[in-house]
Design a protein around this motif. Structure first.
Motif, mmCIF file in Angstrom:
data_model
loop_
_atom_site.group_PDB
_atom_site.id
_atom_site.type_symbol
_atom_site.label_atom_id
_atom_site.label_comp_id
_atom_site.label_asym_id
_atom_site.label_seq_id
_atom_site.Cartn_x
_atom_site.Cartn_y
_atom_site.Cartn_z
ATOM 1 N N ALA A 350 -2.508 15.461 7.808
ATOM 2 C CA ALA A 350 -3.516 15.284 6.829
ATOM 3 C C ALA A 350 -3.028 14.733 5.275
ATOM 4 C CB ALA A 350 -3.445 16.671 6.129
ATOM 5 N N PHE A 351 -1.919 14.130 5.385
ATOM 6 C CA PHE A 351 -1.135 12.900 4.062
ATOM 7 C C PHE A 351 -1.294 11.431 4.324
ATOM 8 C CE2 PHE A 351 2.169 10.347 2.576
ATOM 9 C CZ PHE A 351 1.997 10.021 1.516
ATOM 10 N N THR A 352 -1.607 11.354 6.034
ATOM 11 C CA THR A 352 -1.735 10.269 6.233
ATOM 12 C C THR A 352 -3.160 9.498 6.371
ATOM 13 O OG1 THR A 352 -1.062 10.720 8.694
ATOM 14 C CG2 THR A 352 0.876 9.491 6.931
ATOM 15 N N GLY A 353 -4.109 11.603 6.521
ATOM 16 C CA GLY A 353 -5.100 10.944 6.772
ATOM 17 C C GLY A 353 -6.389 10.303 5.418
ATOM 18 N N VAL A 354 -5.551 11.689 4.190
ATOM 19 C CA VAL A 354 -5.716 10.807 2.699
ATOM 20 C C VAL A 354 -4.934 9.861 2.392
ATOM 21 C CG1 VAL A 354 -5.706 11.825 0.177
ATOM 22 C CG2 VAL A 354 -5.539 13.328 2.291
ATOM 23 N N LEU A 355 -4.036 9.426 2.907
ATOM 24 C CA LEU A 355 -3.389 7.436 2.665
ATOM 25 C C LEU A 355 -4.583 6.616 3.408
ATOM 26 C CD1 LEU A 355 -1.020 6.361 1.003
ATOM 27 C CD2 LEU A 355 -0.451 6.417 2.987
ATOM 28 N N ALA A 356 -5.300 6.974 3.706
ATOM 29 C CA ALA A 356 -5.176 5.895 5.293
ATOM 30 C C ALA A 356 -7.307 5.904 4.390
ATOM 31 C CB ALA A 356 -6.024 6.650 6.270
ATOM 32 N N GLU A 357 -7.174 6.816 3.803
ATOM 33 C CA GLU A 357 -8.322 6.666 2.900
ATOM 34 C C GLU A 357 -8.939 6.554 1.194
ATOM 35 O OE1 GLU A 357 -9.989 10.906 2.561
ATOM 36 O OE2 GLU A 357 -10.485 11.088 4.783
ATOM 37 N N ILE A 358 -7.567 5.944 1.147
ATOM 38 C CA ILE A 358 -7.776 5.629 -0.827
ATOM 39 C C ILE A 358 -6.829 3.933 -0.303
ATOM 40 C CG2 ILE A 358 -6.058 5.672 -2.205
ATOM 41 C CD1 ILE A 358 -5.123 8.345 -1.775
ATOM 42 N N LEU A 359 -6.862 4.163 0.555
ATOM 43 C CA LEU A 359 -6.585 2.667 1.019
ATOM 44 C C LEU A 359 -7.575 1.993 1.964
ATOM 45 C CD1 LEU A 359 -2.588 2.303 2.985
ATOM 46 C CD2 LEU A 359 -3.815 1.762 0.179
ATOM 47 N N GLU A 360 -8.600 2.715 2.740
ATOM 48 C CA GLU A 360 -9.696 1.829 3.089
ATOM 49 C C GLU A 360 -10.717 1.751 1.176
ATOM 50 O OE1 GLU A 360 -11.489 4.542 5.630
ATOM 51 O OE2 GLU A 360 -9.647 4.008 7.065
ATOM 52 N N ALA A 361 -10.290 2.730 0.356
ATOM 53 C CA ALA A 361 -11.204 2.288 -0.286
ATOM 54 C C ALA A 361 -11.159 1.423 -0.919
ATOM 55 C CB ALA A 361 -11.679 3.798 -1.273
#
Length: 361
Positions: A350-361
């Motif tokens: 769950a955490f790395t999914g959110v982190l991935a979204e932040i980095l992509e943004a």
């Protein structure tokens, strides 16, 4: 005041805030990846003695049974054990008792309380700062030969590096006190190893060695404040003279006794093995994200990552409900570092999914 830096990493910035700790990152509503304390249910073999201790609070604490239990666990006589109100008190006692140290050296990046305790006791501190390009590995030759007090963590917070015991042993010598912070030693595991690889807790042959241990991390006892020092009896007598009377409460002593039992040690090793698998899962997920570099080969309950723009990413994680530990308050790191606690695979995903979204943004 602090003395000179012995080696400075390329991204070292302003003087860090040594008083900042992971608990400051946590707030209601945030999922905590900032504090390295297990929060699993307390086992009965630990809970029952704690409850029983509440009926003994009219008497002053007696450390003798806990001292004997801890000594037996590490194969030492009781006079080589000093119970403390957490590992943090141990650093304070050392700093106060060794007020005459001529050249104290702290190996960084590491937990900031050892240096903070030295500074509060009036010492001038020198830093040996390990190189991130070398995965923060310890070269004993970096430590000045005439340093008469050396402090180093193993495994080290926040880098999660586990230094070889042989390298640490090279730092021991007559006329020097070598303090090894093993607060996270019980989180380490190695395939086929009996437990706590690279620990010096059982070494009685190294002159001036003091090992600092904590029961906070694995057993979720941060609020109870219990730890201990292991070392030569003459040294521990000096540290005890700087300690207030009855510094360790009766419930904390009951916890120390329980956590030194064979039942506790076996459970501890099983937890460390599961933690290793969970850590590998976290490292794999983080390593697949753009711009994220996991430092070295993590060996403890947390990993350190380098991420350009980490300060902004950390704030965006908070906005999304996640707390991680900033790295710029550790000497030798800067604003592009984050420390992330190891959790179960579902939380990691769950955490790395959110982190991935932040980095992509």
């Amino acid at each position: 005041m602090r003395g000179q830096l012995i080696g400075t990493p390329p991204d070292a910035g302003d003087e860090p805030d040594l008083g900042h700790h992971g608990d400051a990152e946590v707030a209601p509503g945030l999922i905590d990846l900032a504090v390295n304390v297990r929060r699993d249910p307390m086992p009965d073999w630990l809970a029952d003695p704690l409850v029983a201790a509440l009926g003994q609070l009219a008497a002053y604490p007696d450390p003798a049974p806990a001292r004997a239990a801890v000594a037996a666990r590490h194969g030492r006589p009781p006079e080589e054990v000093l119970l403390t109100a957490g590992a943090a008190e141990g650093f304070v006692l050392i700093a106060r008792a060794l007020s005459g140290a001529r050249r104290p050296v702290v190996v960084h990046p590491q937990f900031t309380e050892p240096e903070a305790a030295l500074l509060a006791a009036g010492h001038t501190v020198e830093r040996v700062q390990l190189d991130p390009a070398d995965d923060f590995r310890l070269d004993p030759a970096r430590v000045p030969a005439d340093a008469d007090l050396v402090m180093v963590g193993n495994p080290t917070n926040p880098t999660s590096v586990l230094h070889p015991a042989a390298a640490l042993a090279e730092l021991a010598r007559p006329g020097r006190v070598l303090v090894v912070d093993e607060a996270f030693a019980d989180t380490t595991a190695a395939p086929g190893a009996p437990g706590e690889p690279e620990s010096l807790a059982g070494r009685r042959d190294l002159p001036g060695l003091v090992v600092v241990r904590s029961l906070t991390k694995t057993w979720g006892l941060a609020g109870l404040r219990v730890g201990y020092l292991l070392g030569e009896s003459a040294l521990l007598t000096r540290f005890a003279a700087a300690q207030p009377l009855w510094a360790v409460s009766t419930p904390a002593l009951a916890a120390a006794t329980a956590c030194a039992s064979p039942t506790a040690v076996a459970a501890e090793r099983a937890i460390a093995a599961r933690l290793a698998a969970d850590r590998d899962h976290l490292v794999a997920r983080l390593s697949g994200l753009p711009g994220v570099r996991v430092a070295g080969r993590p060996a403890s309950a947390f990993v350190l990552v380098h991420l350009p723009g980490a300060a902004e990413v950390r704030q965006r994680l908070r906005d999304r409900g996640w707390a991680v530990r900033r790295g710029d308050t550790f000497p030798g790191l800067g604003p592009d570092w984050l420390r992330i606690a190891v959790r179960d695979p579902a939380t990691t995903d769950a955490f790395t999914g959110v982190l991935a979204e932040i980095l992509e943004a």
